[in-house]
Write a protein that holds these residues in place. Structure first.
Motif, PDB file in Angstrom:
ATOM      1  N   THR A  75       0.829  -1.201   0.000  1.00 52.13           N
ATOM      2  CA  THR A  75       0.000   0.000   0.000  1.00 52.13           C
ATOM      3  C   THR A  75       0.863   1.251   0.000  1.00 52.13           C
ATOM      4  OG1 THR A  75      -1.732  -1.179   1.213  1.00 52.13           O
ATOM      5  CG2 THR A  75      -1.823   1.228   1.242  1.00 52.13           C
ATOM      6  N   HIS A  76       0.533   2.163  -0.910  1.00 50.94           N
ATOM      7  CA  HIS A  76       1.225   3.449  -1.009  1.00 50.94           C
ATOM      8  C   HIS A  76       0.173   4.543  -0.864  1.00 50.94           C
ATOM      9  CE1 HIS A  76       4.669   1.276  -2.686  1.00 50.94           C
ATOM     10  NE2 HIS A  76       3.772   0.609  -3.391  1.00 50.94           N
ATOM     11  N   PHE A  77       0.224   5.292   0.236  1.00 52.30           N
ATOM     12  CA  PHE A  77      -0.739   6.365   0.441  1.00 52.30           C
ATOM     13  C   PHE A  77      -0.366   7.575  -0.395  1.00 52.30           C
ATOM     14  CE2 PHE A  77      -1.508   3.813   4.215  1.00 52.30           C
ATOM     15  CZ  PHE A  77      -2.898   3.770   4.221  1.00 52.30           C
ATOM     16  N   ILE A  78      -1.341   8.170  -1.034  1.00 55.14           N
ATOM     17  CA  ILE A  78      -1.126   9.373  -1.827  1.00 55.14           C
ATOM     18  C   ILE A  78      -1.187  10.558  -0.880  1.00 55.14           C
ATOM     19  CG2 ILE A  78      -2.070  10.822  -3.677  1.00 55.14           C
ATOM     20  CD1 ILE A  78      -3.073   8.138  -4.941  1.00 55.14           C
ATOM     21  N   LEU A  79      -0.098  11.280  -0.770  1.00 50.92           N
ATOM     22  CA  LEU A  79      -0.001  12.378   0.185  1.00 50.92           C
ATOM     23  C   LEU A  79      -0.423  13.720  -0.411  1.00 50.92           C
ATOM     24  CD1 LEU A  79       3.378  11.365   1.836  1.00 50.92           C
ATOM     25  CD2 LEU A  79       1.053  10.797   2.577  1.00 50.92           C
ATOM     26  N   LYS A  80      -0.118  13.911  -1.678  1.00 49.93           N
ATOM     27  CA  LYS A  80      -0.483  15.161  -2.333  1.00 49.93           C
ATOM     28  C   LYS A  80      -0.614  14.908  -3.819  1.00 49.93           C
ATOM     29  CE  LYS A  80       0.686  19.976  -2.898  1.00 49.93           C
ATOM     30  NZ  LYS A  80       1.263  21.134  -2.301  1.00 49.93           N
ATOM     31  N   ARG A  81      -1.581  15.534  -4.420  1.00 51.46           N
ATOM     32  CA  ARG A  81      -1.825  15.401  -5.844  1.00 51.46           C
ATOM     33  C   ARG A  81      -1.304  16.659  -6.537  1.00 51.46           C
ATOM     34  NH1 ARG A  81      -7.297  12.998  -8.175  1.00 51.46           N
ATOM     35  NH2 ARG A  81      -6.850  11.686  -6.407  1.00 51.46           N
ATOM     36  N   TYR A  82      -0.401  16.483  -7.496  1.00 53.31           N
ATOM     37  CA  TYR A  82       0.155  17.612  -8.246  1.00 53.31           C
ATOM     38  C   TYR A  82      -0.492  17.741  -9.625  1.00 53.31           C
ATOM     39  CZ  TYR A  82       3.699  17.768  -4.634  1.00 53.31           C
ATOM     40  OH  TYR A  82       4.344  17.867  -3.433  1.00 53.31           O
ATOM     41  N   LYS A  83      -0.792  16.610 -10.224  1.00 54.91           N
ATOM     42  CA  LYS A  83      -1.434  16.605 -11.534  1.00 54.91           C
ATOM     43  C   LYS A  83      -2.259  15.339 -11.626  1.00 54.91           C
ATOM     44  CE  LYS A  83      -0.430  17.107 -16.456  1.00 54.91           C
ATOM     45  NZ  LYS A  83       0.631  17.292 -17.451  1.00 54.91           N
ATOM     46  N   TYR A  84      -3.466  15.460 -12.158  1.00 54.69           N
ATOM     47  CA  TYR A  84      -4.344  14.300 -12.291  1.00 54.69           C
ATOM     48  C   TYR A  84      -5.151  14.448 -13.573  1.00 54.69           C
ATOM     49  CZ  TYR A  84      -8.149  11.037 -11.454  1.00 54.69           C
ATOM     50  OH  TYR A  84      -9.057  10.019 -11.579  1.00 54.69           O
ATOM     51  N   ASP A  85      -5.147  13.421 -14.380  1.00 57.35           N
ATOM     52  CA  ASP A  85      -5.927  13.403 -15.606  1.00 57.35           C
ATOM     53  C   ASP A  85      -5.644  14.628 -16.476  1.00 57.35           C
ATOM     54  OD1 ASP A  85      -7.461  11.852 -17.196  1.00 57.35           O
ATOM     55  OD2 ASP A  85      -9.362  12.275 -16.202  1.00 57.35           O
ATOM     56  N   ASN A  86      -4.371  14.979 -16.521  1.00 58.13           N
ATOM     57  CA  ASN A  86      -3.862  16.093 -17.319  1.00 58.13           C
ATOM     58  C   ASN A  86      -4.278  17.469 -16.786  1.00 58.13           C
ATOM     59  OD1 ASN A  86      -2.013  16.522 -19.353  1.00 58.13           O
ATOM     60  ND2 ASN A  86      -3.575  16.910 -20.885  1.00 58.13           N
ATOM     61  N   ILE A  87      -4.703  17.519 -15.528  1.00 54.52           N
ATOM     62  CA  ILE A  87      -5.092  18.778 -14.891  1.00 54.52           C
ATOM     63  C   ILE A  87      -4.149  19.033 -13.724  1.00 54.52           C
ATOM     64  CG2 ILE A  87      -6.917  19.968 -13.603  1.00 54.52           C
ATOM     65  CD1 ILE A  87      -8.918  18.297 -15.256  1.00 54.52           C
ATOM     66  N   SER A  88      -3.561  20.218 -13.698  1.00 54.24           N
ATOM     67  CA  SER A  88      -2.608  20.573 -12.655  1.00 54.24           C
ATOM     68  C   SER A  88      -3.320  20.921 -11.359  1.00 54.24           C
ATOM     69  CB  SER A  88      -1.758  21.763 -13.100  1.00 54.24           C
ATOM     70  OG  SER A  88      -0.900  22.151 -12.054  1.00 54.24           O
ATOM     71  N   PHE A  89      -2.826  20.376 -10.258  1.00 49.98           N
ATOM     72  CA  PHE A  89      -3.343  20.682  -8.930  1.00 49.98           C
ATOM     73  C   PHE A  89      -2.356  21.543  -8.157  1.00 49.98           C
ATOM     74  CE2 PHE A  89      -6.354  17.652 -10.053  1.00 49.98           C
ATOM     75  CZ  PHE A  89      -7.326  17.513  -9.084  1.00 49.98           C
ATOM     76  N   ALA A  90      -1.212  21.815  -8.744  1.00 49.17           N
ATOM     77  CA  ALA A  90      -0.171  22.595  -8.072  1.00 49.17           C
ATOM     78  C   ALA A  90      -0.635  24.037  -7.947  1.00 49.17           C
ATOM     79  CB  ALA A  90       1.131  22.524  -8.856  1.00 49.17           C
ATOM     80  N   ALA A  91      -0.621  24.540  -6.726  1.00 48.59           N
ATOM     81  CA  ALA A  91      -1.016  25.930  -6.488  1.00 48.59           C
ATOM     82  C   ALA A  91       0.104  26.849  -6.941  1.00 48.59           C
ATOM     83  CB  ALA A  91      -1.314  26.142  -5.008  1.00 48.59           C
ATOM     84  N   GLU A  92      -0.286  27.960  -7.501  1.00 46.99           N
ATOM     85  CA  GLU A  92       0.718  28.940  -7.889  1.00 46.99           C
ATOM     86  C   GLU A  92       1.285  29.566  -6.632  1.00 46.99           C
ATOM     87  OE1 GLU A  92      -0.421  31.820 -10.802  1.00 46.99           O
ATOM     88  OE2 GLU A  92      -1.680  30.379 -11.853  1.00 46.99           O
ATOM     89  N   GLU A  93       2.610  29.592  -6.564  1.00 45.96           N
ATOM     90  CA  GLU A  93       3.254  30.172  -5.395  1.00 45.96           C
ATOM     91  C   GLU A  93       3.287  31.685  -5.526  1.00 45.96           C
ATOM     92  OE1 GLU A  93       6.961  28.518  -4.223  1.00 45.96           O
ATOM     93  OE2 GLU A  93       6.334  26.485  -4.762  1.00 45.96           O
TER      94      GLU A  93
END
Length: 159
Positions: A132-150
């Motif tokens: 089992t590998h827990f997902i801690l943070k999502r950066y990109k999913y299904d070609n959509i960026s989840f990274a917040a602009e700094e």
């Protein structure tokens, strides 16, 4: 055909009128082609990609590697279908490499996911081992960026 599917995959919110303009086709042609894709099972569904952290609705997601023993004349299909039936399971993939199946699972807490693996998944007939590998943070999913602009919070001295 391919271009229409690519456009829909990128943004299923586009109207048939917008798609027709982008593809230099009539709206009727696009409507009919989409209907045929749905009928043939090429388009499996439409959904929004939600950033649940932004919605302040948190859950735990994990990627679980499974090693399994395939059934003699049914291969991996039967075991994958059985695992896919669990409500906790978002997706199941046949993999190459060091494990056979990758299972994407969600739960309310880490404990929920751990208990699902221990008491439901690991005991399924043909499952040899899990990782089992827990997902801690999502950066990109299904070609959509989840990274917040700094934001640059540095202050520059007045001149």
């Amino acid at each position: 055909m391919k271009r229409l599917l690519q456009l829909l995959e990128r943004d299923a919110h586009l109207t048939t009128k917008q798609l027709a303009v982008m593809l230099d086709r009539t709206e009727q042609e696009v409507t009919e082609e989409i209907a045929q894709f749905e009928k043939d099972g090429i388009i499996k569904g439409y959904k929004a990609v939600v950033d649940w952290e932004q919605a302040d609705h948190h859950y735990v997601e994990a990627l679980i590697e499974l090693k399994v023993t395939p059934k003699a004349d049914r291969g991996f299909e039967e075991i994958a279908a059985k695992i896919a039936e669990f409500s906790e399971v978002k997706s199941v993939f046949l993999m190459s490499g060091g494990f056979d199946l990758a299972v994407n699972v969600v739960g309310k807490t880490f404990q929920d996911v751990a208990m699902f693996v221990a008491y439901k998944l690991a005991v399924v007939d043909s499952v040899l081992s899990t990782a089992t590998h827990f997902i801690l943070k999502r950066y990109k999913y299904d070609n959509i960026s989840f990274a917040a602009e700094e934001k640059d919070e540095r202050r520059f001295p007045s001149l």
